[in-house]
Design an enzyme around this catalytic site. Structure first.
Site, PDB file in Angstrom:
ATOM      1  N   THR A 139       0.849  -1.200   0.000  1.00  0.00           N
ATOM      2  CA  THR A 139       0.000   0.000   0.000  1.00  0.00           C
ATOM      3  C   THR A 139       0.881   1.246   0.000  1.00  0.00           C
ATOM      4  O   THR A 139       0.599   2.217  -0.714  1.00  0.00           O
ATOM      5  CB  THR A 139      -0.932   0.004   1.225  1.00  0.00           C
ATOM      6  OG1 THR A 139      -1.688  -1.212   1.235  1.00  0.00           O
ATOM      7  CG2 THR A 139      -1.885   1.174   1.191  1.00  0.00           C
TER       8      THR A 139
ATOM      9  N   ASP B 198       3.038 -12.047   4.320  1.00  0.00           N
ATOM     10  CA  ASP B 198       3.741 -10.763   4.440  1.00  0.00           C
ATOM     11  C   ASP B 198       4.747 -10.790   5.588  1.00  0.00           C
ATOM     12  O   ASP B 198       5.886 -10.346   5.448  1.00  0.00           O
ATOM     13  CB  ASP B 198       2.738  -9.627   4.669  1.00  0.00           C
ATOM     14  CG  ASP B 198       1.926  -9.301   3.411  1.00  0.00           C
ATOM     15  OD1 ASP B 198       2.147  -9.972   2.388  1.00  0.00           O
ATOM     16  OD2 ASP B 198       1.078  -8.400   3.469  1.00  0.00           O
TER      17      ASP B 198
END
Length: 554
Positions: A99, A398
């Site tokens: 992001t 992640d």
């Protein structure tokens, strides 16, 4: 040839081709990228929102992972697709910051838009962005703190890795269970070969039902019970220090009608053929038994005859084992895969401390624990719904990638917008030392970096203007690790608070975002070809295809 003094019209492009160029086209591309930025900005940080995405087939995905969201969006604008690509590459390279990289690229373009509208050449802008990104990366490398294994004992080193994993999980669905999952993630990475660190050897199995904290870490291999025949229930399901044989051999009788036509004159001749087939498979089974193996695994089917044969001799067997699971079994238990049952030696067999078949939720799993060669592990994930488990898997991926990068690179920086504010201050100071347009553009680049702490505040419901002013003041005093503190709703030294991220995440994000901005600013013309008509369009429209049917009547 005379054209009567007029210049003839020369058609180069096919009719219907859309062509647009100039400053307006650059601004159009920037606006498309800003629209992508607006889609994911609300997902940033530990208090960011999740997005619910429904695809064309009605499948729902709930996620706040930038790469996952952008992958699922059907982006058609050619320039905006660049932001999708950098987010996916950030996910593949470092696993986190997907992001952030999209927000940074969008903000660099937003700041550049003012200069383009004022008539400054896009080349001048891209040159300044390239210079600013190089300065930012070199500054991160100067500031990064090493967490080398050489300088700490094993327990301290593990705690350092857990802090990195916890920061990566802070913005995910599993943030409330981060204590539980950080231990699992660090165990998983440390169980791999530390030279190779191939994250593909961490198996992830998903079982709907139960709570997230019922998830398991297996220091070896776990795979779902394979298809089995009658006799399987009589086999033992628990072993201590078993010998494990891995095969790529089919242990099944074939029905004659499926394989061959046999012509015989006497019934005895047919019986001799059947006996020969039985003899072949029984010889294979005898050879396997002679190896002393307690567990037999095969990529190919193990039929009912073989299953019963092994059950009578207290041997466990599983056929049709997935290739990926078989590879990880061999990595964990040792030995090698055999394509024949003859000449199998002791060194071809693997072993582990314990083997058991257990019930987890609605599924039965085969677990190999305490593997001497263990360079692999398995995470068995639980959750109330498939969408929840899928998001847990993405969150753990992640965190695993972040810990892997921390092990490999061993340099960290403070998160929570601290490093972005420090680089912003550094670039703002640098811009005051140079003349010309470059000064304005590098200062704008410095301002763009503040999007990270500003958006973190906005998503958390804090007063962004007030906290950003406090951060600017703290960094001007030399407090280089000050960032947003979500527990106190203020600012604090995030290095002391153990809000850590591998420096590689920040370096990769700034480099990728700057490169994407440079690429989009360098495009001043877009040529879009009209969709080609399908080859059979005339037939579909009702026209007859030439050369078919009865021909044209005369």
């Amino acid at each position: 040839m005379s054209f009567g003094g007029q210049t003839p019209t020369i058609v180069v492009l096919k009719e219907g081709t859309d062509s647009s160029q100039g400053r307006g086209q650059i601004i159009s591309n920037i606006n498309a990228c800003i629209a992508i930025q607006d889609t994911v900005r609300s997902t940033l940080g530990p208090l960011g929102s999740d997005l619910l995405i429904v695809d064309g087939n009605g499948k729902t995905t709930i996620s706040n992972d930038g790469a996952t969201i952008l992958k699922l969006l059907d982006v058609v604008h050619p320039a905006a697709k660049v932001l999708v690509d950098i987010s996916i590459s950030q996910d593949a390279e470092v696993g986190d910051g997907t992001t952030s990289v999209t927000l940074l690229a969008g903000e660099f373009l937003k700041e550049s838009k003012n200069f383009i509208e004022e008539g400054i050449s896009s080349y001048v802008v891209t040159k300044a962005i390239r210079k600013a990104s190089l300065l930012a990366v070199s500054r991160i490398k100067e500031l990064a703190v090493e967490i080398s294994k050489k300088n700490t004992n094993e327990l301290e080193y593990r705690e350092l890795l857990e802090r990195c994993a916890k920061t990566a999980m802070s913005s995910k669905l599993v943030s409330k269970n981060s204590e539980f999952f950080t231990k699992m993630v660090v165990d998983a990475v440390l169980s791999l070969d530390q030279e190779d660190l191939n994250e593909n050897l961490i198996g992830i199995k998903k079982i709907p039902g139960g709570s997230m904290e019922e998830s398991l870490f297996v220091d070896g291999v776990a795979f779902k019970k394979t298809f089995s025949y009658a006799g399987f229930e009589q086999q033992p399901k628990n072993f201590k220090n078993p010998k494990i044989l891995n095969l790529n051999v089919e242990l099944e009788l074939k029905a004659e009608k499926d394989n061959a036509e046999v012509r015989v004159e006497h019934v005895a001749d047919y019986q001799s053929i059947v006996d020969a087939e039985w003899k072949i498979i029984l010889n294979k089974l005898q050879n396997i038994e002679n190896t002393g193996a307690n567990i037999v695994l095969s990529k190919l089917p193990i039929g009912d005859l073989a299953t019963q044969y092994f059950a009578d001799r207290n041997i466990f067997c599983a056929g049709r084992v997935a290739s990926e699971d078989m590879d990880r079994v061999i990595q964990a238990v040792g030995g090698s895969i055999q394509s024949t049952t003859t000449d199998i030696k002791e060194e071809h067999l693997g072993t582990c401390a314990t083997f058991e078949e257990v019930q987890i939720g609605g599924e039965r799993f085969n677990l190999f624990k305490g593997c001497p060669e263990a360079k692999t592990c398995t995470l068995i994930l639980r959750g109330g719904a498939n969408q929840v488990i899928a998001e847990v898997e993405r969150s753990l991926h992640d965190a695993i990638m972040i810990v892997k990068r921390a092990v490999k690179n061993s340099f960290v920086v403070a998160g929570g917008g601290a490093i972005e504010m420090e680089i912003s201050k550094y670039l703002r100071d640098y811009s005051k030392t140079i003349p010309g347009k470059q000064q304005l553009i590098i200062a704008a680049f410095a301002k763009a970096l503040e999007i990270i702490p500003r958006q973190l505040c906005e998503n958390a419901g804090f007063d962004g203007t007030d906290l950003l002013n406090k951060l600017r003041s703290a960094h001007a005093r030399g407090e280089k690790w000050y960032g947003i503190d979500f527990t106190e709703e203020s600012i604090s030294d995030n290095m002391e608070k153990f809000v850590w991220e591998p420096s590689l995440v920040k370096i990769n994000a700034i480099q990728s975002a700057a490169e994407a901005a440079e690429l989009i600013l360098s495009i001043d013309e877009t040529i879009k070809n009209q969709d080609s008509a399908p080859a059979n369009a005339s037939v579909a429209a009702g026209g007859a295809a030439p050369g078919r049917g009865r021909g044209i009547p005369r």
